[in-house]
Scaffold this motif. Structure first.
Motif, short mmCIF file in Angstrom:
data_model
loop_
_atom_site.label_atom_id
_atom_site.label_comp_id
_atom_site.label_asym_id
_atom_site.label_seq_id
_atom_site.Cartn_x
_atom_site.Cartn_y
_atom_site.Cartn_z
N PRO A 65 2.52 5.49 -4.27
CA PRO A 65 1.94 4.17 -3.98
C PRO A 65 1.51 3.98 -2.53
CG PRO A 65 4.27 3.97 -4.65
CD PRO A 65 3.89 5.41 -4.80
N ILE A 140 4.22 -3.08 -2.61
CA ILE A 140 3.47 -1.93 -3.09
C ILE A 140 4.23 -1.32 -4.27
CG2 ILE A 140 2.43 -1.36 -0.86
CD1 ILE A 140 4.49 1.02 -0.80
N GLY A 141 3.55 -0.49 -5.02
CA GLY A 141 4.24 0.23 -6.08
C GLY A 141 3.54 0.11 -7.42
N THR A 145 8.04 -0.65 -9.81
CA THR A 145 8.46 -1.62 -8.81
C THR A 145 7.97 -3.04 -9.12
OG1 THR A 145 8.01 0.23 -7.32
CG2 THR A 145 8.67 -1.81 -6.30
#
Lengths: 376, 102
Positions: A65, A140-141, A145
């Motif tokens: 990511p 982010i992710g 996540t």
């Protein structure tokens, strides 16, 4: 076989490796992409290349990511934090990623309030403890996540915490795979599917890859034996001329995914019409934005966002490496201007980035061999 | 950040249905259990943790293997730093391993 001794079950490793040699057609060159950055890291760390036939080429996919985030988004997040006196909270992986005006760490040195958090819930906790300040979580992710960010936003809303927002950069893995398959300079035979993303989305979203593209997919665990078994499963399918989705990581990945996580994501996020990926360009319906019902917690709706677009340095070939067209060492800057200590591209920053993984294991090993032989 | 950390549920937080205490290699921290609503873990269960949230239940054997994997990847210290870094203990009941004033 460098690391076989420390493997949990060396005999099984040797067996799996022998099975791979048996199944691989010596007249064929196999290009198999591991989508997930965690797999890339493990493949280099365990030196798996050394125990595979030379006609099996592992191509590193877009599943890191940090690596796929365009530099303009980092600039935008840091600009908001600096101009509006906002606490910028992000995972440690983000801290050394260069923006055009420097990394989050460099902004911190210049006075921006930048904090490392290990969980989105920790960013919310900073907001609870600092009611006079605004805390922006730079999210982010992939789907691994995103559900955690979603639950954190639900907690913020239910507790009425309004000095908290999320700058959402969450992306989804399947459209990136589609973009790679659509890329004219790309030829792939099969995919090692991501492990932990699949605990959330399950295996069904990959079925079109098998059905429409005719390429097998095996969702894999992260241990050396997992990866080798996944390769055995892929080669069996390729040998039989089949293309199916199989789940090697059954002990962790349910076929249908995690319904509670998918529900939380659906409540908070909707697909953006398009989103820019570093190295891959704009990909339609490949990223998540926060729904209007949660506008108060959406940094992009609360603050004016510059919408910075940055072209990567011409000499850096991150895009080609990210797509698997070039190997890390084939980039002109690799190991020279661009190193883990002084990264130019994000692939060199994260341990899951293919350049950093290649540098830390292959490049250092080669450098050591050279220096030993020159002494001898 | 893709690799998940294995932990054992050692306590559920009264009044905070979505929080549980996990133990990872002797370190106790609160984690969020909200992603396991459909199969809520009980004390003694093992879970995989990612960014402070329990993602999925796993067997004890898989937990041990996951810890071994982190060790082989040279990421044990990074994982423990992450676990110690979770700030959840301040949100609910104190963790028995590391009491903190509220």
């Amino acid at each position: 076989m460098r690391y076989v001794d420390e493997f949990r079950d060396p005999e099984l490793i040797i067996k799996a490796s022998e099975e791979i040699y048996r199944l691989a057609d010596p007249d064929r060159h196999y290009r198999i992409m591991e989508v997930c950055g965690g797999h890339t890291h493990a493949i280099y760390r365990f030196g798996l290349k050394d125990i595979l036939p030379s006609n099996i080429e592992l191509i590193h996919g877009p599943g890191c990511p940090v690596c796929v985030l365009p530099m303009g988004r980092i600039d935008d997040g840091l600009t908001v934090a600096t101009n509006f006196d906002v606490i910028f909270a992000a995972f440690g992986d983000m801290m050394r990623v260069p923006g055009t005006q420097g990394s989050p760490f460099e902004h911190k040195a210049r006075g921006t309030d930048v904090r490392i958090v290990y969980s989105p819930a920790d960013a919310l906790q900073i907001a609870r403890k600092n009611p006079e300040k605004h805390v922006m979580f730079f999210a982010i992710g992939f789907e691994t996540t995103a559900p955690s960010t979603a639950l954190t936003l639900m907690r913020a809303k239910s507790e009425g915490i309004t000095n908290f927002s999320v700058f959402c950069n969450h992306v989804t893995i399947v459209p990136a795979i589609r973009a790679i398959l659509d890329s004219p300079d790309m030829r792939l035979d099969a995919f090692i599917g991501p492990g932990h993303v699949s605990t959330v989305i399950g295996c069904r979203p990959y079925e079109w890859i098998a059905r429409s593209e005719g390429k097998p997919v095996v969702t894999s665990g992260f241990e050396p034996l997992d990866l080798l078994q996944s390769l055995v499963m892929l080669l069996r399918q390729l040998r039989a001329g089949e293309a199916r989705v199989e789940n090697q990581y059954k002990r962790v990945v349910p076929w249908e995914g995690n319904r509670a996580a998918l529900k939380a994501m659906a409540e908070i996020f909707q697909l953006r019409p398009y989103f820019e990926w570093r190295g891959l360009g704009f990909i339609s319906q490949s990223a998540l934005r926060i729904r209007d019902e949660y506008a108060e917690w959406d940094a992009e709706q609360r603050f004016p966002i510059p919408g910075t677009r940055v072209t990567d340095p011409k000499a850096a070939q991150c895009g080609e490496v990210l797509k698997g067209v070039l190997k890390p060492a084939q980039c002109k800057l690799f190991g020279k201007e661009c190193t883990p200590e002084h990264p130019i591209g994000a692939l060199m920053v994260s341990t899951e980035g293919s350049c950093a993984a290649y540098y830390n294991y292959e490049h250092r090993k080669a450098a050591m061999v050279t220096s030993i032989s020159s002494v001898a | 950040m893709c690799l998940a950390i294995p932990g054992r549920i050692v306590g559920l937080v009264p009044g905070e249905t979505h929080l549980g205490t996990v133990e990872v290699a002797g370190v106790r921290r609160k984690v969020d259990l909200g992603l396991l609503l459909e199969e809520m873990p009980v004390v003694g269960d093992w879970v995989l943790i990612h960014v402070g949230f329990a993602m999925t239940k796993i067997s004890e054997q898989d937990a041990l293997e996951q810890m071994h994997l982190l060790q082989m990847l040279g990421e044990t210290e990074q994982a423990m730093q992450e676990v110690r870094g979770y700030g959840f203990e301040e949100t609910g009941e104190q963790s028995s391993g590391n009491p903190q004033p509220n």
